[in-house]
Design an enzyme around this catalytic site. Structure first.
Site, PDB file in Angstrom:
ATOM      1  N   PHE A  84       0.847  -1.199   0.000  1.00  0.00           N
ATOM      2  CA  PHE A  84       0.000   0.000   0.000  1.00  0.00           C
ATOM      3  C   PHE A  84       0.875   1.239   0.000  1.00  0.00           C
ATOM      4  O   PHE A  84       2.033   1.192   0.427  1.00  0.00           O
ATOM      5  CB  PHE A  84      -0.912  -0.011   1.241  1.00  0.00           C
ATOM      6  CG  PHE A  84      -2.371   0.159   0.920  1.00  0.00           C
ATOM      7  CD1 PHE A  84      -3.095  -0.888   0.382  1.00  0.00           C
ATOM      8  CD2 PHE A  84      -3.006   1.366   1.135  1.00  0.00           C
ATOM      9  CE1 PHE A  84      -4.441  -0.747   0.066  1.00  0.00           C
ATOM     10  CE2 PHE A  84      -4.345   1.525   0.826  1.00  0.00           C
ATOM     11  CZ  PHE A  84      -5.074   0.472   0.291  1.00  0.00           C
ATOM     12  N   GLN A  88      -7.034  15.236   2.622  1.00  0.00           N
ATOM     13  CA  GLN A  88      -6.382  14.333   1.672  1.00  0.00           C
ATOM     14  C   GLN A  88      -7.209  14.165   0.399  1.00  0.00           C
ATOM     15  O   GLN A  88      -8.404  13.885   0.461  1.00  0.00           O
ATOM     16  CB  GLN A  88      -6.195  12.963   2.318  1.00  0.00           C
ATOM     17  CG  GLN A  88      -5.495  11.980   1.409  1.00  0.00           C
ATOM     18  CD  GLN A  88      -5.086  10.729   2.157  1.00  0.00           C
ATOM     19  OE1 GLN A  88      -5.876   9.805   2.304  1.00  0.00           O
ATOM     20  NE2 GLN A  88      -3.864  10.706   2.658  1.00  0.00           N
ATOM     21  N   HIS A  98      -7.651  11.702  -2.535  1.00  0.00           N
ATOM     22  CA  HIS A  98      -7.290  10.340  -2.944  1.00  0.00           C
ATOM     23  C   HIS A  98      -6.960  10.387  -4.427  1.00  0.00           C
ATOM     24  O   HIS A  98      -7.713  10.965  -5.204  1.00  0.00           O
ATOM     25  CB  HIS A  98      -8.452   9.372  -2.687  1.00  0.00           C
ATOM     26  CG  HIS A  98      -8.030   7.936  -2.722  1.00  0.00           C
ATOM     27  ND1 HIS A  98      -7.640   7.324  -3.888  1.00  0.00           N
ATOM     28  CD2 HIS A  98      -7.913   6.998  -1.742  1.00  0.00           C
ATOM     29  CE1 HIS A  98      -7.304   6.061  -3.624  1.00  0.00           C
ATOM     30  NE2 HIS A  98      -7.463   5.846  -2.326  1.00  0.00           N
ATOM     31  N   LEU A 156     -14.693   6.185  -5.277  1.00  0.00           N
ATOM     32  CA  LEU A 156     -13.334   5.762  -4.933  1.00  0.00           C
ATOM     33  C   LEU A 156     -12.929   4.462  -5.629  1.00  0.00           C
ATOM     34  O   LEU A 156     -13.697   3.510  -5.679  1.00  0.00           O
ATOM     35  CB  LEU A 156     -13.258   5.563  -3.415  1.00  0.00           C
ATOM     36  CG  LEU A 156     -11.945   5.004  -2.848  1.00  0.00           C
ATOM     37  CD1 LEU A 156     -10.862   6.067  -2.922  1.00  0.00           C
ATOM     38  CD2 LEU A 156     -12.130   4.554  -1.415  1.00  0.00           C
ATOM     39  N   GLU A 195      -6.695   2.220  -3.251  1.00  0.00           N
ATOM     40  CA  GLU A 195      -5.247   2.169  -3.456  1.00  0.00           C
ATOM     41  C   GLU A 195      -4.792   0.716  -3.584  1.00  0.00           C
ATOM     42  O   GLU A 195      -3.708   0.426  -4.078  1.00  0.00           O
ATOM     43  CB  GLU A 195      -4.575   2.829  -2.243  1.00  0.00           C
ATOM     44  CG  GLU A 195      -3.150   3.210  -2.445  1.00  0.00           C
ATOM     45  CD  GLU A 195      -2.715   4.213  -1.383  1.00  0.00           C
ATOM     46  OE1 GLU A 195      -1.767   3.894  -0.655  1.00  0.00           O
ATOM     47  OE2 GLU A 195      -3.318   5.293  -1.288  1.00  0.00           O
ATOM     48  N   ARG A 254      -0.337   9.355  -0.687  1.00  0.00           N
ATOM     49  CA  ARG A 254      -1.440   9.890  -1.507  1.00  0.00           C
ATOM     50  C   ARG A 254      -1.284  11.356  -1.881  1.00  0.00           C
ATOM     51  O   ARG A 254      -1.591  11.741  -3.005  1.00  0.00           O
ATOM     52  CB  ARG A 254      -2.759   9.687  -0.754  1.00  0.00           C
ATOM     53  CG  ARG A 254      -3.135   8.234  -0.674  1.00  0.00           C
ATOM     54  CD  ARG A 254      -4.365   8.026   0.185  1.00  0.00           C
ATOM     55  NE  ARG A 254      -4.691   6.607   0.223  1.00  0.00           N
ATOM     56  CZ  ARG A 254      -5.653   6.094   0.962  1.00  0.00           C
ATOM     57  NH1 ARG A 254      -6.392   6.884   1.725  1.00  0.00           N
ATOM     58  NH2 ARG A 254      -5.892   4.805   0.944  1.00  0.00           N
ATOM     59  N   HIS A 313     -11.061  13.039   0.007  1.00  0.00           N
ATOM     60  CA  HIS A 313     -11.284  11.709   0.579  1.00  0.00           C
ATOM     61  C   HIS A 313     -11.321  11.696   2.105  1.00  0.00           C
ATOM     62  O   HIS A 313     -12.122  10.993   2.698  1.00  0.00           O
ATOM     63  CB  HIS A 313     -10.162  10.803   0.077  1.00  0.00           C
ATOM     64  CG  HIS A 313     -10.262   9.383   0.530  1.00  0.00           C
ATOM     65  ND1 HIS A 313     -11.381   8.603   0.296  1.00  0.00           N
ATOM     66  CD2 HIS A 313      -9.383   8.577   1.199  1.00  0.00           C
ATOM     67  CE1 HIS A 313     -11.189   7.392   0.808  1.00  0.00           C
ATOM     68  NE2 HIS A 313      -9.987   7.356   1.361  1.00  0.00           N
ATOM     69  N   ARG A 315      -2.397  11.357   5.749  1.00  0.00           N
ATOM     70  CA  ARG A 315      -2.597  10.002   6.261  1.00  0.00           C
ATOM     71  C   ARG A 315      -2.074   8.967   5.273  1.00  0.00           C
ATOM     72  O   ARG A 315      -2.216   9.126   4.065  1.00  0.00           O
ATOM     73  CB  ARG A 315      -4.094   9.767   6.512  1.00  0.00           C
ATOM     74  CG  ARG A 315      -4.433   8.328   6.850  1.00  0.00           C
ATOM     75  CD  ARG A 315      -5.887   8.178   7.222  1.00  0.00           C
ATOM     76  NE  ARG A 315      -6.810   8.213   6.088  1.00  0.00           N
ATOM     77  CZ  ARG A 315      -6.995   7.233   5.214  1.00  0.00           C
ATOM     78  NH1 ARG A 315      -6.265   6.128   5.273  1.00  0.00           N
ATOM     79  NH2 ARG A 315      -7.900   7.357   4.256  1.00  0.00           N
TER      80      ARG A 315
END
Length: 609
Positions: free
Chosen positions: A130, A251, A253, A263, A266, A297, A364, A409
């Site tokens: 990730f 954030q 995304h 969405l 990821e 991100r 996001h 994050r």
């Protein structure tokens, strides 16, 4: 029909209910806390605007970050380092250490609760790589995201709901919390709440109130967030005099479906998907030679934006890039990314096994929120003490700011945050109520006055604006002035715009004054919460004169090799948390905690991948 607040005497005769703990929100963090409390035998009420398994945690796709080491060598020290680097050093290192150390415990606990994780051939939990998660302090990507296909949040939420039902947690479904009730000493003694079905207002008394209301992504026009994500807990806290922390950090995304905002996890890139520009080039190799498509991100979103700005976007308007999964093969996609396959068909009219899917960065997650400690207790500054506890009030999940996420994050740390701090807050409440058993404090005489006045104003209005018109103007202003790339000029203009919209919020009208399931009334109340969050965000952003994490300002950009401000980050003046006060629309600051609980501090350095 009679108005909700027809007479002053009504406030004294509001129906009252007493609980040990009232939890606002039934997502991952709310239900993890309620489970802890219900199993300890406490009388718990969980208020939720929607059925618990419709809470937005259900939309989380990718996984839960924990260094189990099932697929490759890993330990919590690497996870700790990655999270600090991901946060651009704005994360508090004591809270980050606590979260990363607890990670494996809470994942195994979920497994024992019956969560259907994907499995490896040897029976262990399947983990995928990730963004931003590495082995050996940034050396190479690592498989750390514990996943249930691409429906991890769905599996987690249903698991927690079933455990709560078994533990006899009381859910108040389709109820909206309105305001916190604080007594003369500033302690929180309950909440006012609206039952949507009847339109009746109740006072819910509690020895502890826990806010778990999730994010407020609906302050932006293009968002992966559900329509219920209106920042209700943040609004409640702000109106009751509690500052909001680090609200400038939002954030984007990298992979929202272009034009739809839905969405794409990821986990796609974790499984090997590649971002490409109009030339078919894997452009992330130029920006992040080591981590490529699996950089954090904020970084990937800016690179995508850069490609589009420089004319290498795809499509007739060159306004998106594409995510290519065709090389993964149909079997892998249907096994590991079944929801993404469906999303491709439903929202982009694309078969992802055969062609790439158009994507753009989309709002996001909020890194900021209600300031708390590791125990979930809400903390406010009092003189030189930045950690003065607000008795009786806790906050967990996306609405809180511990701060483990800092300025950006890492993927999979959100579900982890919910579990670790939901459990931690539950344990702290149990301990507090056991160590000094106490009866409910007396309600102040004006307990429901604020809520009743807000409702009476709506019910008494005959002229004014429609709530959604005001909400849409908030969203377009935020989208325009607080995007992926910001400039000082656009932020200053945005501040003026948002301050003007605040005046309009006072003049919202309600055409339909009926009480039974009046969604227009709910939406009007939600707009007041959106307004608090939007103003906090815009004011905090315009004041932060540097680039850090998700807050990138063109005016302050520098190269990675800049001796004084690498990548525009100014640690001399801005290595500090922002606190926004609603009543005065003013800012104050508090230091970042760079001291972990047991290990050496990770000092700030240049953030390259």
């Amino acid at each position: 029909m009679a108005s909700i607040a027809t007479s002053a005497s009504y406030s004294g005769s509001l129906p009252r209910r007493k609980f040990d703990v009232v939890i606002v929100g039934a997502g991952g963090s709310g239900m993890r806390a309620s489970l802890q409390l219900a199993q300890a035998g406490l009388n718990v009420a969980v208020l939720t605007k929607v059925f618990p398994t419709r809470s937005h945690t259900v939309a989380a796709q990718g996984g839960i970050g924990a260094s189990l080491g099932n697929m490759s060598e890993d330990n919590w020290h690497y996870h700790f380092y990655d999270t600090i680097k991901g946060s651009d050093w704005l994360g508090d290192q004591d809270a980050i250490e606590f979260m990363c150390r607890e990670a494996t415990k809470v994942v195994y606990e979920l497994e024992h609760f019956g969560m259907p994780f994907d499995r490896n051939p040897d029976g262990t939990i399947y983990q995928r790589p990730f963004g931003g998660h590495t082995a050996n302090y940034g050396e190479k990507p690592v498989q750390r995201a514990c996943a249930a296909a691409d429906r991890t949040g769905h599996a987690m939420l249903h698991t927690l709901y079933q455990r709560n039902v078994a533990s006899r947690t009381q859910f108040f479904v389709e109820w909206m919390a309105l305001d916190l009730i604080r007594d003369a000493e500033g302690d929180v003694v309950g909440v006012t709440a609206l039952e949507m079905e009847t339109g009746d207002v109740y006072i819910l008394e509690a020895k502890a109130v826990l806010l778990a209301t999730g994010g407020a992504g609906r302050i932006f026009a293009a968002s992966t967030n559900a329509f219920i994500n209106t920042g209700d807990g943040l609004g409640m806290a702000a109106r009751s005099g509690i500052p909001l922390q680090d609200m400038e950090f939002w954030q984007f995304h990298p992979t929202g479906v272009a034009g739809a905002g839905v969405l794409l996890t990821e986990g796609c890139r974790g499984e090997g998907a590649i971002l490409r520009n109009d030339k078919g080039e894997r452009f992330m190799e130029r920006y992040a030679p080591t981590l490529k498509d699996l950089a954090p991100r904020d970084f990937v979103s800016r690179c995508m934006d850069q490609e589009i700005k420089e004319g290498r976007g795809c499509g007739p308007n060159k306004d998106y890039v594409v995510l290519d999964m065709t090389h993964l093969g149909g079997e892998t996609i249907l096994k590991r990314l079944p929801s993404v396959y469906e999303i491709g068909h439903n929202f982009a009219n694309v078969d992802i096994t055969k062609e790439p899917i158009p994507v753009v960065p989309t709002i996001h997650y909020q890194m900021g929120g209600i300031p708390t400690g590791i125990s979930g207790q809400v903390v406010v500054p009092k003189g030189d003490d930045y950690k003065s506890v607000v008795n009786g009030l806790y906050a967990v999940g996306e609405c809180s700011c511990v701060s483990v996420h800092g300025a950006n994050r890492l993927g999979t740390n959100s579900l982890l945050d919910l579990l670790v701090f939901g459990k931690s807050a539950g344990n702290h409440i149990i301990e507090a109520l056991r160590s000094s058993p106490k009866s409910h404090k007396d309600l102040p005489k004006d307990a429901a006055d604020l809520s009743l006045a807000r409702l009476a104003k709506l019910d008494g209005s005959s002229t004014g604006e429609y709530a959604q018109d005001v909400a849409n103007d908030i969203r377009s202003a935020m989208q325009q002035h607080a995007g992926v790339f910001r400039t000082q000029k656009t932020m200053d203009e945005g501040t003026v715009k948002i301050n003007a919209i605040r005046e309009r919020v006072k003049n919202i009208t309600l055409k339909d004054k009926s009480k039974v399931f009046n969604t227009a009334r709910i939406e009007a109340l939600e707009v007041e919460n959106l307004m608090e969050v939007a103003q906090a965000t815009m004011t905090s952003a315009a004041a932060r004169k540097e680039c850090r994490g998700a807050h990138t300002v063109k005016d302050y950009e520098r190269g990675a090799d800049d001796a004084e401000f690498p990548l525009g980050r100014n640690d001399k003046e801005w290595l500090k948390h922002t606190l926004w006060d609603s009543a005065t629309n003013s800012l104050s600051y508090k230091p970042v905690n760079l001291k972990p609980l047991t290990v050496d501090s990770v000092p700030p350095k240049v953030r390259t991948f």
